[in-house]
Design an enzyme around this catalytic site. Structure first.
Site, mmCIF file in Angstrom:
data_model
loop_
_atom_site.group_PDB
_atom_site.id
_atom_site.type_symbol
_atom_site.label_atom_id
_atom_site.label_comp_id
_atom_site.label_asym_id
_atom_site.label_seq_id
_atom_site.Cartn_x
_atom_site.Cartn_y
_atom_site.Cartn_z
ATOM 1 N N LYS A 1 -128.167 11.669 -103.944
ATOM 2 C CA LYS A 1 -128.964 12.163 -102.823
ATOM 3 C C LYS A 1 -129.197 13.673 -102.875
ATOM 4 O O LYS A 1 -130.173 14.173 -102.314
ATOM 5 C CB LYS A 1 -128.273 11.813 -101.508
ATOM 6 C CG LYS A 1 -128.205 10.328 -101.212
ATOM 7 C CD LYS A 1 -129.508 9.818 -100.634
ATOM 8 C CE LYS A 1 -129.365 8.401 -100.095
ATOM 9 N NZ LYS A 1 -130.642 7.896 -99.546
ATOM 10 N N ASN B 1 -118.597 8.102 -102.940
ATOM 11 C CA ASN B 1 -117.891 8.454 -101.706
ATOM 12 C C ASN B 1 -117.339 7.220 -101.020
ATOM 13 O O ASN B 1 -118.011 6.557 -100.246
ATOM 14 C CB ASN B 1 -118.833 9.218 -100.777
ATOM 15 C CG ASN B 1 -119.204 10.569 -101.374
ATOM 16 O OD1 ASN B 1 -118.345 11.269 -101.917
ATOM 17 N ND2 ASN B 1 -120.471 10.931 -101.319
ATOM 18 N N GLU C 1 -129.415 -5.496 -105.089
ATOM 19 C CA GLU C 1 -129.382 -5.499 -103.616
ATOM 20 C C GLU C 1 -128.296 -6.449 -103.109
ATOM 21 O O GLU C 1 -128.090 -7.511 -103.688
ATOM 22 C CB GLU C 1 -130.756 -5.967 -103.096
ATOM 23 C CG GLU C 1 -130.893 -5.867 -101.588
ATOM 24 C CD GLU C 1 -132.317 -6.132 -101.107
ATOM 25 O OE1 GLU C 1 -132.889 -7.165 -101.495
ATOM 26 O OE2 GLU C 1 -132.832 -5.305 -100.318
ATOM 27 N N LYS D 1 -112.681 4.500 -115.251
ATOM 28 C CA LYS D 1 -111.882 5.564 -114.603
ATOM 29 C C LYS D 1 -112.738 6.392 -113.646
ATOM 30 O O LYS D 1 -112.547 7.600 -113.499
ATOM 31 C CB LYS D 1 -111.221 6.508 -115.615
ATOM 32 C CG LYS D 1 -110.544 5.833 -116.767
ATOM 33 C CD LYS D 1 -109.437 4.923 -116.324
ATOM 34 C CE LYS D 1 -108.855 4.179 -117.502
ATOM 35 N NZ LYS D 1 -107.965 3.101 -117.062
ATOM 36 N N ASP E 1 -133.399 -7.397 -97.637
ATOM 37 C CA ASP E 1 -134.762 -7.202 -97.137
ATOM 38 C C ASP E 1 -135.753 -6.887 -98.264
ATOM 39 O O ASP E 1 -136.907 -7.294 -98.204
ATOM 40 C CB ASP E 1 -134.784 -6.071 -96.108
ATOM 41 C CG ASP E 1 -134.248 -4.783 -96.687
ATOM 42 O OD1 ASP E 1 -133.023 -4.718 -96.920
ATOM 43 O OD2 ASP E 1 -135.041 -3.864 -96.954
ATOM 44 N N ALA F 1 -128.041 -7.839 -97.152
ATOM 45 C CA ALA F 1 -129.067 -6.872 -96.715
ATOM 46 C C ALA F 1 -130.245 -7.002 -97.672
ATOM 47 O O ALA F 1 -130.722 -6.031 -98.242
ATOM 48 C CB ALA F 1 -128.516 -5.448 -96.710
ATOM 49 N N SER G 1 -118.859 2.206 -122.370
ATOM 50 C CA SER G 1 -117.549 1.581 -122.517
ATOM 51 C C SER G 1 -117.699 0.329 -123.363
ATOM 52 O O SER G 1 -118.441 -0.592 -122.980
ATOM 53 C CB SER G 1 -116.989 1.214 -121.143
ATOM 54 O OG SER G 1 -116.013 0.189 -121.270
ATOM 55 N N SER H 1 -126.681 7.428 -93.071
ATOM 56 C CA SER H 1 -125.348 6.823 -93.025
ATOM 57 C C SER H 1 -124.338 7.671 -93.765
ATOM 58 O O SER H 1 -123.163 7.378 -93.778
ATOM 59 C CB SER H 1 -125.387 5.423 -93.627
ATOM 60 O OG SER H 1 -125.687 5.505 -94.997
ATOM 61 N N THR I 1 -131.978 15.416 -90.168
ATOM 62 C CA THR I 1 -132.101 14.065 -90.717
ATOM 63 C C THR I 1 -131.148 13.125 -90.024
ATOM 64 O O THR I 1 -130.247 13.543 -89.288
ATOM 65 C CB THR I 1 -131.879 14.015 -92.234
ATOM 66 O OG1 THR I 1 -132.468 12.796 -92.724
ATOM 67 C CG2 THR I 1 -130.406 14.040 -92.604
#
Lengths: 329, 329
Positions: B59, B317, B210, B278, B216, B214, B34, B84, B81
């Site tokens: 994934k 998602n 990161e 978009k 770590d 969180a 873009s 999250s 498994t």
């Protein structure tokens, strides 16, 4: 259906010229597929994602072709248009690339994100009332004052030729396609897509998708002449224009059918695009999927063997607030 | 930095094997560019859109590689498994393709859309509490009861090898890339991407992105050992895991820096992805763009000559309601 190239505003050679002219500037947009949406629709769907085109819609193809068709003398005075948004942004962007001014007449009810695009690309905005007549009057005045060239949003051979490059790409990316579903408004997009696709493969079917609240094209096909409406009422802000004298003959002869859908079907298709394809589409961009999922398409025996369906996702410029407010109803 | 292939969980041959194994099943995701975002960032950006991957996230690459690596005897009892969300959906989908059961332990606070994906793909859902410890205990119990194979979300050679196929594709699609920015959580994605990219081009820089809430991995790099946190607090629900023993050595040795950003930067990047690209991205998916736009990246002289930047958009998602509520604040 064979294409008689004498009869229409564009032909395979104008599409190929347009393609050569605009290829250095446009995105070759991806064709996306989704097994989830194939399962929901019962067909194999190929989404030609023009929402990823520069300016967020297919309109940049035609605008770019028109602007770079001008000779230097014509170009120097700039261009003028009136548009509900995507053509305006596209023309501003193409003019910027060529380094010439773009005077853009925009109706006051245009979506905010589309106006912002025009601003981002440096277009010179002149406001009009919402009605087509007001837009045209204001544009005429600007033309007289500037001596610029009018680039009509759809009733223009250069525009139609640019939009038709979608078919050249799509049929190269997914040659198995037997049907293409295209949003219809003024008819520039579908004229280009239909002429180019049927020039390559006369057996391919071209189906238009139109909102019930702006069903002038369906009425025109039924009446055998251009019908305009006193008013339109649809969430699909990009699909409120009426056919022009260059686009009507193509729609009359080469568009196999017009599928009308209501706004709730468009909204559901937007949701599916967002949730499953992960693509932000505007209402006008989602209407092709809405048509394929509609009962009037599914239950029509004429389209029973439309198994490999290209869907032109025409644009992605939607205000987040509009998306949200329509989806939560 | 040269890659010593003896030291790490995956290597160029495992990436190439994975690629051959998963290519019949995955989407080769597009790389988007873009000019507007190039102008905003002052660099040339290449968005590797894994949000368009099957299951809506990268994934699926690792899950698919793991599932199709199993011999028939192992596969027959299915897989287990805890996740999250995106790994869970990916594993369910890959298991469905192989025709074996997938038992998925999901924390009660997982995003609704990710749970729906698991359901859509026919995964057998077992609920746990939100804490990692609870997830692991429940998974252990399911393992004992079913005799299925545990497929860890990231601390697994097969998973890391699958995720690394992103680099093989990306560097073929945009060979000019000099830097890749990758979200970091448990480290499966960045381990694969870093090992594969540096195997092909040792000069390429790998930067992790990161969330500050969180951080770590940033703390681990600083301490020279794996640090875990008592709790995490970020909108990026996919980035709350901690490094594992297979991913830590790669992060320690091959990740050039970790850029931390706060949630408001992630949300602004989501908005830009939505409005300009978009593309619907989840918070974890937008963090790479957030990192590139952050002051800590822009003002760091070490990254002044990172001019051609690949950004892994890891997933798409996101519940529409979450998107809306975060953007309107």
């Amino acid at each position: 259906m064979e294409v008689n190239k004498q009869k229409y505003a564009a032909d395979l050679s104008s599409f190929k010229e347009a393609q050569a002219r605009i290829n250095p500037f446009i995105h070759k947009t991806p064709v996306m597929t989704s097994e989830s949406l194939n399962a929901i629709s019962g067909r194999k769907l190929f989404f030609k994602c023009e929402c990823f085109q520069k300016g967020g819609a297919f309109k940049f193809r035609g605008a770019c072709n028109a602007i770079f068709s001008l000779d230097d003398h014509q170009a120097a005075k700039g261009v003028v248009t009136h548009s509900s948004g995507n053509h305006a942004a596209a023309l501003a962007l193409a003019a910027k690339l060529r380094g010439i001014p773009a005077h853009i007449v925009i109706p006051k009810n245009a979506p905010q994100c589309k106006v912002q695009n025009v601003m981002r690309y440096g277009g010179n905005i002149i406001w009009s009332e919402a009605a087509v007549q007001s837009r045209e009057e204001v544009a005429k005045k600007v033309l007289q004052e500037t001596g610029a060239v009018l680039i009509h949003p759809y009733n223009d051979r250069r525009i139609i030729s640019g939009q038709g490059t979608i078919s050249l790409e799509l049929l190269e990316q997914a040659p198995e396609i037997d049907t293409i579903v295209v949003p219809i408004s003024g008819g520039g997009l579908i004229s280009g897509v239909a002429l180019a696709a049927k020039s390559i493969n006369p057996a391919i079917r071209i189906l238009a998708a139109e909102p019930k609240g702006a069903n002038d094209a369906a009425q025109s096909k039924a009446a055998g002449k251009i019908i305009t409406l006193p008013e339109t009422n649809t969430i699909a802000d990009g699909l409120r224009a009426f056919l022009g004298e260059l686009t009507w003959p193509v729609v009359r002869d080469l568009v196999d059918d017009i599928i009308t859908v209501d706004d709730s079907e468009i909204i559901e298709a937007m949701r599916l695009c967002y949730e499953i394809l992960k693509v932000a589409v505007e209402p006008s961009g989602a209407i092709g999927l809405a048509a394929v999922l509609s009962d009037s398409f599914r239950n029509n025996p004429a389209w029973k063997d439309c198994n490999q369906i290209g869907i032109v996702v025409s644009g992605g410029n939607v205000d987040l607030e509009v998306l949200w407010n329509s989806l939560r109803k």
